[in-house]
Each structure stands twice: as C-alpha cells, then as structure tokens.
Design an enzyme around this catalytic site. Structure first.
Site, PDB file in Angstrom:
ATOM      1  N   GLU A 490     -23.698  13.689 -28.582  1.00  0.00           N
ATOM      2  CA  GLU A 490     -23.008  14.249 -29.741  1.00  0.00           C
ATOM      3  C   GLU A 490     -23.751  13.930 -31.038  1.00  0.00           C
ATOM      4  OE1 GLU A 490     -20.923  16.424 -29.190  1.00  0.00           O
ATOM      5  OE2 GLU A 490     -20.455  15.947 -27.106  1.00  0.00           O
ATOM      6  N   HIS A 493     -26.280  16.580 -31.671  1.00  0.00           N
ATOM      7  CA  HIS A 493     -25.688  17.738 -32.334  1.00  0.00           C
ATOM      8  C   HIS A 493     -25.538  17.474 -33.829  1.00  0.00           C
ATOM      9  CE1 HIS A 493     -24.819  20.311 -28.974  1.00  0.00           C
ATOM     10  NE2 HIS A 493     -23.981  19.478 -28.389  1.00  0.00           N
ATOM     11  N   HIS A 496     -28.610  17.955 -35.719  1.00  0.00           N
ATOM     12  CA  HIS A 496     -28.898  19.383 -35.860  1.00  0.00           C
ATOM     13  C   HIS A 496     -28.177  19.939 -37.089  1.00  0.00           C
ATOM     14  CE1 HIS A 496     -29.382  23.431 -33.467  1.00  0.00           C
ATOM     15  NE2 HIS A 496     -30.214  23.345 -34.496  1.00  0.00           N
TER      16      HIS A 496
END
Length: 699
Positions: A490, A493, A496
């Site tokens: 996670e 992510h 990102h």
C-alpha cells in the site's frame, strides 16, 4: 489491494460507493465543504464535518458544475475553454466525494450508509447529464477533430476526455441513451448494496469459545486478542473470533480444533450467500447482466471487452492467455502440495481427508517440517512502528524522501495518524494518512486512496488504510510477514500518488490503467524482506536485537512454499471475474451454479476455493476491478521484471535505477501509454520469466 480515488470518470468523483442521507439543510457559512479549508496543508477539516453537511455540499457541487458547463456550452471550442474548463468544473464535487466515499470505507455509520443509498441515483443521473449532453460532446468533438498545437500531456488529456464521452454513450441515439441512464442508475444502487451487505455479514459473525482446551495450537497473541475482543463485546472470560483477516486467517492456520476451523472457514466463505436480507446472489446476477447490457449498447461483445480496451491487456483473450499459462504451471504444484498435506494427515492416523478448512493448518505443519520455519516466530521482529520506520528509510534511500509527523491536524478517526512528506531538500510534497487497525466501521482488506490528487500547483493528500493485528495489553502491534508485505504494497501505491508530477489532475498519480496501477505497489514488496532492509527495521520489540540471519534464511527458503495454492486461489478468482464479465448481453446466471461450473471447467481441486467467491467478491462487484482482477498478476510480470533491474546493478538502492523508475513511472501518471512508460524505464518489454522464478513455478 488498491482503491483509486473514488472518481467515476474523468470529470466526476462519483463512483464506487455512493450516497446521501436525508439531512437538514445547513447554511453555507456553516458547511466546511463550501469554504476554503483552514487546516494544515489544506487537508479536510474532519473535526468540523458532520453528516448533515454532506447532502447540501453534494447538491451545491452538482449545481456548481452545471453552472460551469453552461458557460462551456456557450463558448467557441478550444482546448482551454472546453477540455481544461470541463476538468476544472467538478472541483467542488470531487472535494465532497473524496471525503465522503473515503469515510464510507474507513469509518462508516448508518447515517453515511443511508446517504450512500440516497445519493447513488442522483450522482449517476448527474454524470449521465454531462456525458450524454449532445451540445457539450459536439464541442469536445470539435476540439478533438482540430486540436491545434498541443503538448503530449495535453493531447493525452484531450484523447481521454473524448474517449470517456464516447464510452459513456455520447454517440448513442436517444433511445439507447435512455436505456443507458436506467442501467447506470440501477448499477449505482446495486454496487452500494453489495458492499454494505458484505460489511454487515462480516461484522455479524462471531465464534465464541468458552473452553480453553478448544484454543489448542493458537499463539498467545491471538488468544489474548480474542479475549480482549470478547471483553469488548460484553463476554468477559471467553474468546471471540471474527471474520476480520487478523482473526480468521491465523485461526485457520493454527487452531488444532478441526470442527472450529470448519465453522470459521464456512463462516468466511458463506458471506452474502445465506438466504437472508444481506444475501448478494441476486445482486451479483443483476450486476453482471446489467454490465453486459451496457457493453452491448456501446457495441462491445462483453463488459470485459469494454473494460480491457483501455487497459494494457487490450482484449479478454490476451488477459486469459497469461492467466491460463500460469494456471497450467501452478495447478500441478498445488496438487503436489495437497498430496504432501494428506501424507501428514495419514501419519496422524485419524482417517481424515484434506478439506479446504484444513489447508492453512496443514500447510503450516508441512512448512515447519520441511523448513523448520514458523511465521509466528517472525512477529516479535515486526513491531508496527519499526516496520513503518523501515518503510520510510527505504523511501529515503530510493527517492530521498522525508516523513515528518504532523501534530494538531484533523483526523477522521483516532486510530489515524498523519505525516508531511518532503523532498531531501525540505520541499513539501504532500501529506499521507495511515490507519492500521480493524473496526466495525471499516471494511475489510487494505487500500490506498486520495483526499486530494496532485496537479499543477496542487500537492497531494493520500491515505493508507489497513486491518492489521492490534496491540494486546502491554504488547505492541506485531505484524505477520503477510501484513508487513501488505504495508509495503500500500505504501507503494502511496508513493505513486505522492510523487506524481503532472499538470492535469485527471492524469495524475494512480489514474492509470488497472493492470498498470499495481506495478508501483507490488515492486515495493520486493524490498520488504531483502536482508539489508530487514537489518533496518526487523528488531525484536523487547530486546532490540536484529532478526537472526538463520531465521531470515528459513523465511527465504520457505518463501516459495505453498505457491501452488497461492497462485491457484488467486487465478481462480481472476478467471471467475473474467467468466462473469465475458457473458453476452441477456444471459442471466445463478451465481452459485455459475461459479461451480467455472471451477469445474478449470479443474480446480475441492480443497481450494477461489480467493473470493462470488457473493463476497468486493473487488469486482463493489470496487473498481470488474474484468480487472487479473491485473495483479499482469502487474506482477512488470514488478518482477522491474525489480530485476535493481538486482542486476548489484545494489537494490541503485540511485540511477531508482531515479529512472521515479522519472518514468511514478511521476508520469497516465500521461503516456503504460507500455511506453515501462519501456522508457527498462529499455525493453517485460519478461514473464522473473515472475515464474519468484513464485517457484519455473519448472
């Protein structure tokens, strides 16, 4: 798991969940959504937001966007006054939606759930009013036909905006558009009901144990957590087990009592399939049929054809080709694993045959027997706070990032915490929330989401939400290896979203094709258990001693164990997803028999069930992964190949490789075709051999 920002499409943030409860109108001056946030870094003022603010804010957001679009419709079409203006038109609606939908996932209550049910059809109608506006589409088409001189990013935004209207039905005649509106309205309600039913089913189950001998085999940490859970539920002196992963999964792995394992397993796998008012079977059938009908209206053979056109896979055939190749490699391995476990059961002399509720338990026995490895022995070295600091250190070594705790900042729940993210030179990047522990107001699983997405002049605010093992008594939160891996996932992510460096919000961060979005998350998992990374954070919570090399070696040796099972259960769910979403229009199925037939065709053995059975497959029936659950393994081809680029340098923190990955992947969002972005990083297309090697399937 990853949940993108709750944005239905390029313009509106009105997707996966939905809602609005009957609420008294609140004066605009009292509604925090209708004012500029006066908070650190402009984060949402959670301490001021109340349920009665939400509907008026949604309504004002709809009104404001309609006003902006009325202005757009009157102007001579250009890229700036049509495409850019359209993107900016939904700012208030996104502001409300991101907070509301994130709360319904992480800290819901009956009021918010009622709001979801009420707002779903209203927001679906608003979306359709925009995407089926013939005048507006005519202006967009005019810009699309004569774009003038644009930058590559502007061209990408124009193309995606145009396609989003076409894919929403802008080219359909009036009758078909009317059908589209009805389908969208019904789907918006069904997907909300599916998720709410699943949460209720998960929360309603409990296994109460009142005899200590029935706890045989369970680790002390799980017993203590169960005792605390029982006490909190008003049942002191007993032990309470639930269907939250931190409870059910270790129970299935360690409980000696086979009868209780069966009860837990069947409770977990029968969610949404019990013939009660929370049953999801009819909802599943309707969703699949409506999606097929919608795809047919748009001229596609199936929902999967419609979805995959915009993904890296492009067609169901290409996605299925990879899934089938891996299935053929993994199923024989899973059968060998089952045979090994049956031998252990035979040696015990009980005359029992391996069943699905035995798999985790006997896999653990075989693992200990073959590798002398017990995952539970790792927990003392995985104190949550240490793992978090280890992750921060990895981010610093790769990208030069700093994470600074923020005090006196509004939080949506007392469990949450917030950090400012800075570049090495102190430049502000964004804010990240972290929320780790299960509660009845939070849905299961783990995900990353956004409260504000990056754009030119706008810093991101992201969140990681998990359901990890809670602290017990004087013992801190100690994570399992799987939970550590989830945390790294996670966080990938989050990077990102945080490191996005694009001009337009529509194209920023995680707004990429579903089968590319898992690359930044899954590549982070590779660092979790690298020996030099473990040295950074894997310290015994009592003694501070670094994890022993011998234990690390055992973990490494056992890492490919049970990969037949892990791969097969995942692929079974992926192929089930593709099965539902390649159905032609007009074909209605019974989910139980459909699932059974699909698994029989695959040759799935009885001892393994799909990772998600139909009635609790939230990813595809209440999330954003319909015809896209395959994307995890598709992205694993990418992340395995990408991490090999680091390994090939001899330095997993190689500065040049990290800079290239940041520059070509993390910063780019959806400003170019994903394969182009990947090739710019790797200088070639990805190769599947690294995935097969990592999973021990390269035989």
């Amino acid at each position: 798991m990853h949940i993108k920002n709750t944005t239905k499409n390029l313009i509106l943030a009105v997707s996966m969940m939905t809602g609005t409860a009957a609420a008294a109108q609140s004066p605009a001056t009292d509604n925090p959504f209708l004012k500029e946030y006066q908070t650190p870094f402009g984060v949402p003022p959670f301490d001021q937001i109340r349920p009665e603010h939400i509907i008026p804010a949604f309504e004002e957001g709809i009104k404001a966007q309609n006003g902006h679009i009325a202005v757009i419709r009157k102007a001579a079409p250009t890229f700036e006054n049509t495409i850019v203006a359209l993107e900016k038109s939904g700012a208030l609606l996104r502001k409300v939606s991101t907070v509301f939908y994130n709360l319904t996932s992480a800290n819901t209550n009956p009021e918010l759930e009622n709001i979801s049910r009420q707002m779903a059809p209203k927001l679906a109608q608003h979306s359709d009013d925009i995407y089926l506006d013939t005048v507006l589409f005519g202006l967009i088409k005019a810009v699309h036909n004569k774009p003038g001189k644009l930058t590559p990013e502007q061209k990408r935004l124009l193309e995606k905006t145009y396609k989003s209207f076409v894919r929403a039905g802008a080219n359909l005649d009036a009758d078909k558009q009317a059908q589209m509106r009805e389908i969208n309205k019904e789907l918006s309600l069904l997907t909300v009901r599916f998720g709410q039913n699943l949460l209720a089913e998960t929360n309603s189950f409990e296994l109460i144990v009142d005899k200590e001998e029935d706890l045989a085999g369970l680790p002390a940490s799980l017993k203590e957590a169960a005792a605390n859970s029982a006490k909190e539920a008003g049942k002191p002196g007993k032990w309470r087990f639930t269907l939250h992963n931190a409870s059910v999964m270790p129970f299935l792995q360690y409980a000696d009592n086979r009868r209780l394992r069966e009860i837990m397993y069947k409770g977990y796998t029968s969610r949404g399939n019990q013939g009660n008012d929370k049953d999801n079977k009819e909802i599943v059938a309707k969703i699949a049929m409506l999606r097929a009908s919608k795809a047919a209206l748009l001229g596609y053979a199936s929902h999967a054809d419609f979805i995959l056109e915009e993904n890296m896979a492009k067609t169901p055939a290409q996605a299925n080709e990879l899934l089938t190749r891996l299935w053929n490699a993994a199923l024989p391995v899973a059968k060998e694993e089952a045979a090994e476990m049956q031998k252990v059961m035979d040696r015990e002399g009980k005359g029992e045959q391996l069943q699905a509720w035995d798999w985790f338990y006997y896999a653990d026995k075989v693992r200990k027997e073959k590798y002398n490895y017990d995952a539970e022995a790792m927990r003392p070295y995985f104190k949550l706070e240490n793992v978090r600091e280890g992750i921060f250190t990895v981010a610093k070594k790769l990208y030069g990032l700093k994470f600074l705790p923020i005090k006196d900042i509004p939080l949506y729940h007392t469990d949450a915490m917030a950090y400012e993210v800075q570049e090495a030179n102190g430049k502000h990047i964004g804010v990240i929330y972290m929320d780790f522990f299960p509660r009845t107001s939070k849905r299961g699983g783990a995900w990353m989401t956004s409260y504000r997405k990056q754009a030119a002049g706008v810093s991101p605010v992201v969140s990681i939400v998990c359901n990890f093992s809670k602290p017990n008594g004087n013992q801190p939160a100690l994570l399992t290896p799987d939970e550590v891996e989830t945390f790294f996932h996670e966080f990938g992510h989050a990077l990102h979203g945080l490191l996005s460096a694009v001009k337009y919000e529509t194209l920023s961060g995680t707004s990429v094709p579903r089968d590319f979005v898992e690359l930044p998350s899954q590549i982070m998992e590779h660092w979790a258990f690298e020996p030099e990374v473990l040295q950074l954070y894997a310290k015994h919570y009592e003694t501070g001693a670094i994890i022993p090399d011998g234990l690390v070696e055992k973990m490494k040796s056992a890492s490919k164990f049970n990969q037949g099972f892990a791969t097969v259960e995942y692929l079974a769910a992926s192929l089930l997803d593709m099965g539902y979403h390649t159905l032609p229009a007009g074909q209605q199925v019974d989910p139980v028999s459909f699932e059974k037939t699909q698994m029989e065709k695959l040759g799935l053995i009885d001892q393994i069930a799909p990772r998600y059975k139909s009635t609790y497959f939230q990813h595809i029936f209440s999330g954003g992964y319909s015809a896209g659950y395959y994307s995890y393994i598709w992205s694993e081809v990418l992340d395995s190949d990408a991490f090999a680029a680091f390994k090939e340098t001899g330095d997993i923190f190689d500065p040049a490789t990290a800079a290239s990955f940041r520059r070509n992947v993390l910063e780019k969002g959806d400003t170019d075709d994903p394969m182009n972005l990947y090739k710019a990083f790797r200088m070639r297309a990805p190769e599947v051999k690294f995935l097969l090697k990592n999973r021990g399937l390269d035989k």
